[in-house]
Design an enzyme around this catalytic site. Structure first.
Site, PDB file in Angstrom:
ATOM      1  CE  LYS A  80      -4.006   6.757   4.201  1.00 24.06           C
ATOM      2  NZ  LYS A  80      -3.318   5.524   4.239  1.00 24.06           N
ATOM      3  NE  ARG A 134       3.564   5.909   4.035  1.00 24.97           N
ATOM      4  CZ  ARG A 134       2.270   5.425   4.606  1.00 24.97           C
ATOM      5  NH1 ARG A 134       1.089   5.504   3.907  1.00 24.97           N
ATOM      6  NH2 ARG A 134       2.385   5.093   5.754  1.00 24.97           N
ATOM      7  CE1 TYR A 145      -3.465   0.178  14.945  1.00 20.51           C
ATOM      8  CE2 TYR A 145      -1.623   0.680  13.904  1.00 20.51           C
ATOM      9  CZ  TYR A 145      -2.036   0.039  14.805  1.00 20.51           C
ATOM     10  OH  TYR A 145      -1.232  -0.811  15.627  1.00 20.51           O
ATOM     11  CG  ASP A 146      -5.725   4.196   6.475  1.00 17.42           C
ATOM     12  OD1 ASP A 146      -5.397   5.230   6.942  1.00 17.42           O
ATOM     13  OD2 ASP A 146      -5.227   3.602   5.685  1.00 17.42           O
ATOM     14  CG  ASN A 167      -1.746  -0.921   1.204  1.00 13.19           C
ATOM     15  OD1 ASN A 167      -2.814  -1.267   0.457  1.00 13.19           O
ATOM     16  ND2 ASN A 167      -1.417  -2.269   2.206  1.00 13.19           N
ATOM     17  CG  ASP A 210       9.240   4.057  11.612  1.00 12.44           C
ATOM     18  OD1 ASP A 210       8.741   3.045  11.244  1.00 12.44           O
ATOM     19  OD2 ASP A 210       9.217   4.295  12.693  1.00 12.44           O
TER      20      ASP A 210
HETATM   21  P1  ITT Z   1       7.628  -1.179   6.252  1.00 11.03           P
HETATM   22  O1  ITT Z   1       8.551  -1.190   7.457  1.00 11.03           O
HETATM   23  O2  ITT Z   1       7.971  -2.396   5.390  1.00 11.03           O
HETATM   24  O3  ITT Z   1       7.663  -0.007   5.475  1.00 11.03           O
HETATM   25  P2  ITT Z   1       5.408  -1.633   7.807  1.00 11.03           P
HETATM   26  O4  ITT Z   1       3.969  -1.489   7.443  1.00 11.03           O
HETATM   27  O5  ITT Z   1       5.942  -2.510   8.853  1.00 11.03           O
HETATM   28  O6  ITT Z   1       6.135  -1.517   6.452  1.00 11.03           O
HETATM   29  P3  ITT Z   1       6.071   0.726   9.583  1.00 11.03           P
HETATM   30  O7  ITT Z   1       7.108   0.243  10.305  1.00 11.03           O
HETATM   31  O8  ITT Z   1       5.936   2.032   9.164  1.00 11.03           O
HETATM   32  O9  ITT Z   1       5.464   0.039   8.283  1.00 11.03           O
HETATM   33  O10 ITT Z   1       4.703   0.724  10.469  1.00 11.03           O
HETATM   34  C1  ITT Z   1       3.787   1.440  10.454  1.00 11.03           C
HETATM   35  C2  ITT Z   1       2.464   0.873  10.968  1.00 11.03           C
HETATM   36  O11 ITT Z   1       1.789   1.958  11.228  1.00 11.03           O
HETATM   37  C3  ITT Z   1       1.724   0.284   9.649  1.00 11.03           C
HETATM   38  O12 ITT Z   1       2.044  -1.285   9.774  1.00 11.03           O
HETATM   39  C4  ITT Z   1       0.333   0.337  10.197  1.00 11.03           C
HETATM   40  O13 ITT Z   1      -0.091  -0.377  11.131  1.00 11.03           O
HETATM   41  C5  ITT Z   1       0.566   2.167  10.735  1.00 11.03           C
HETATM   42  N1  ITT Z   1       0.200   2.758   9.710  1.00 11.03           N
HETATM   43  C6  ITT Z   1       1.294   3.701   9.023  1.00 11.03           C
HETATM   44  N2  ITT Z   1       0.696   4.526   8.028  1.00 11.03           N
HETATM   45  C7  ITT Z   1      -0.453   4.289   7.861  1.00 11.03           C
HETATM   46  C8  ITT Z   1      -1.632   4.603   7.060  1.00 11.03           C
HETATM   47  O14 ITT Z   1      -1.428   5.454   6.030  1.00 11.03           O
HETATM   48  N3  ITT Z   1      -2.940   4.004   7.517  1.00 11.03           N
HETATM   49  C9  ITT Z   1      -3.331   3.404   8.103  1.00 11.03           C
HETATM   50  N4  ITT Z   1      -2.077   2.851   9.066  1.00 11.03           N
HETATM   51  C10 ITT Z   1      -0.768   3.367   9.062  1.00 11.03           C
END
Ligand code: ITT
Length: 389
Positions: free
Chosen positions: A183, A189, A162-163, A11, A77
């Protein structure tokens, strides 16, 4: 420029591609590069973690000989910070209640913890820190915040994580009820990426201004002084008969430029051109498994000429992206191929030249075409469109 995004969250990658697609020649994920190395994310803040990821992958690529000079490794992150939970789950968003716990369960748990909490006290936000680690060692960060409130009930099918529980009063919807485009316009992001895009553009412009003072990478000024005639061809696609004939017919020329899609017959073409002729080839979209450069800057007369096949700049639709790239790199001429149609026009102050195809022409008269570039005593260039048959 190649952007390698250190994520395996599909995503995220889709959002990133949408926002960055027009500033980088290539955007690939580390998985698409076949890299399965996983830097440990044990930082205490979003920016520490994004930098650990980006720099970790950059050093891995360097050690394995996969890092290119113009690579930028990017990582983000991100996470959800809930005010009532003292900013949790925060940097632990992905690991909250365990990596394997479904978001349905995680979202329900956050709503449960806020039961009885009302109004402003339900405030929460997504945060995103993006780190760009350049191959030359520089590191840049940008940050974006996406504020809202924890919803009373999850809603919406779009997005991820968490969207469904971030409620946006201005829209009367949760983040998961927005489509990706909506979005991206307001998300953490999206904001951090657009800021990164602006930052990269300004860094790139400064770098190019500095680079402009250097000698071009293909041809030094001293060498360029002796060039009077250049044979300009493109898109031969292994069908070299006409090309070999014009090499004989057009002698003498001091330089031969092939703008891509020779498809492996470069050494035959070089040989036919003869020893005294400087030959430059760039990679086309059909030049697979090649070590040819993607782009070159060559000095001809008093002009810096930007050589590129052109497909990465969408020349089939519009030449202005290529022209802008050439100009930003200090070139007054952009030479390209790919369209199989001869072209000569000044676009955004850059002379854009395409010799057409020497094998499969696509212009209305279907004649095989090439160009001769002549250099006068003052170093000015003129372009002569020619037919091979
Ligand atoms: P990478 O580390 O491989 O990029 P990840 O999903 O583990 O992927 P993160 O370490 O940045 O990503 O963790 C972020 C978490 O926060 C992600 O798994 C979601 O649960 C939440 N999150 C981040 N951005 C979000 C968004 O745009 N919408 C919903 N949830 C989000």
């Amino acid at each position: 420029m190649r952007i390698i995004f250190a994520t395996h969250n599909r995503n995220k990658l889709a959002e990133i591609r949408k926002i960055m697609e027009d500033i980088a020649a290539e955007i690939v994920s580390k998985a698409e590069l076949g890299v399965d190395f996983e830097p440990v994310e044990d930082g205490q803040s979003f920016s520490e973690n994004s930098e650990l990821k980006a720099v970790g992958i950059r050093e891995y690529l360097r050690e394995h000989g996969l890092l290119r000079q113009d690579d930028i490794i990017m990582a983000d992150d991100s996470g959800l910070c809930v005010d009532y939970m003292d900013g949790e789950p925060g940097v632990y968003s992905a690991r909250f209640m365990g990596e394997d716990t479904s978001y349905e369960v995680k979202n329900r748990e956050i709503i449960r913890r806020l039961s009885g909490v009302e109004g402003e006290a339900r405030a929460a936000h997504f945060t995103c820190d993006i780190c760009a680690a350049f191959a030359d060692g520089r590191v840049f960060h940008t940050e974006g915040i996406f504020p809202g409130f924890i919803a009373n009930e999850p809603a919406g099918e779009n997005g991820f994580g968490y969207d469904p529980i971030l409620y946006l009063p201005a829209y009367g919807k949760t983040s998961a009820e927005l489509d990706m485009e909506e979005k991206n316009k307001i998300s953490h992001r999206g904001k951090a990426l657009r800021e990164m895009r602006r930052l990269l553009q300004s860094v790139r412009e400064t770098d190019w201004k500095l680079e402009k003072r250097k000698i071009p990478n293909g041809e030094s000024s001293a060498d360029s002084n002796r060039v009077r005639r250049v044979l300009l061809v493109s898109d031969s696609h292994r069908k070299d008969d006409a090309l070999l004939e014009i090499i004989t017919k057009e002698r003498p020329f001091e330089m031969l430029i092939h703008l891509g899609d020779a498809e492996g017959t470069e050494s035959q073409i070089r040989k036919a051109a003869g020893e005294g002729v400087r030959c430059y080839f760039v990679e086309g979209n059909n030049d697979f498994f090649t070590s040819l450069p993607k782009e070159l800057i060559v000095r001809i007369g008093k002009e810096n000429c930007f050589l590129s096949h052109g497909h990465r700049y969408g020349v089939g639709m519009d030449v202005s992206f290529l022209a802008d790239e050439a100009r930003a790199r200090g070139c007054g001429v952009a030479m390209f191929g790919h369209t199989h149609r001869p072209y000569l026009k000044t676009v955004n102050e850059v002379v854009c030249v395409n010799p057409g195809s020497i094998s499969y022409p696509r212009q209305s008269d279907h004649k095989l075409t090439y160009m001769i570039v002549e250099v006068d005593g003052d170093g000015r260039l003129s372009y002569i469109q020619k037919y091979a048959n």
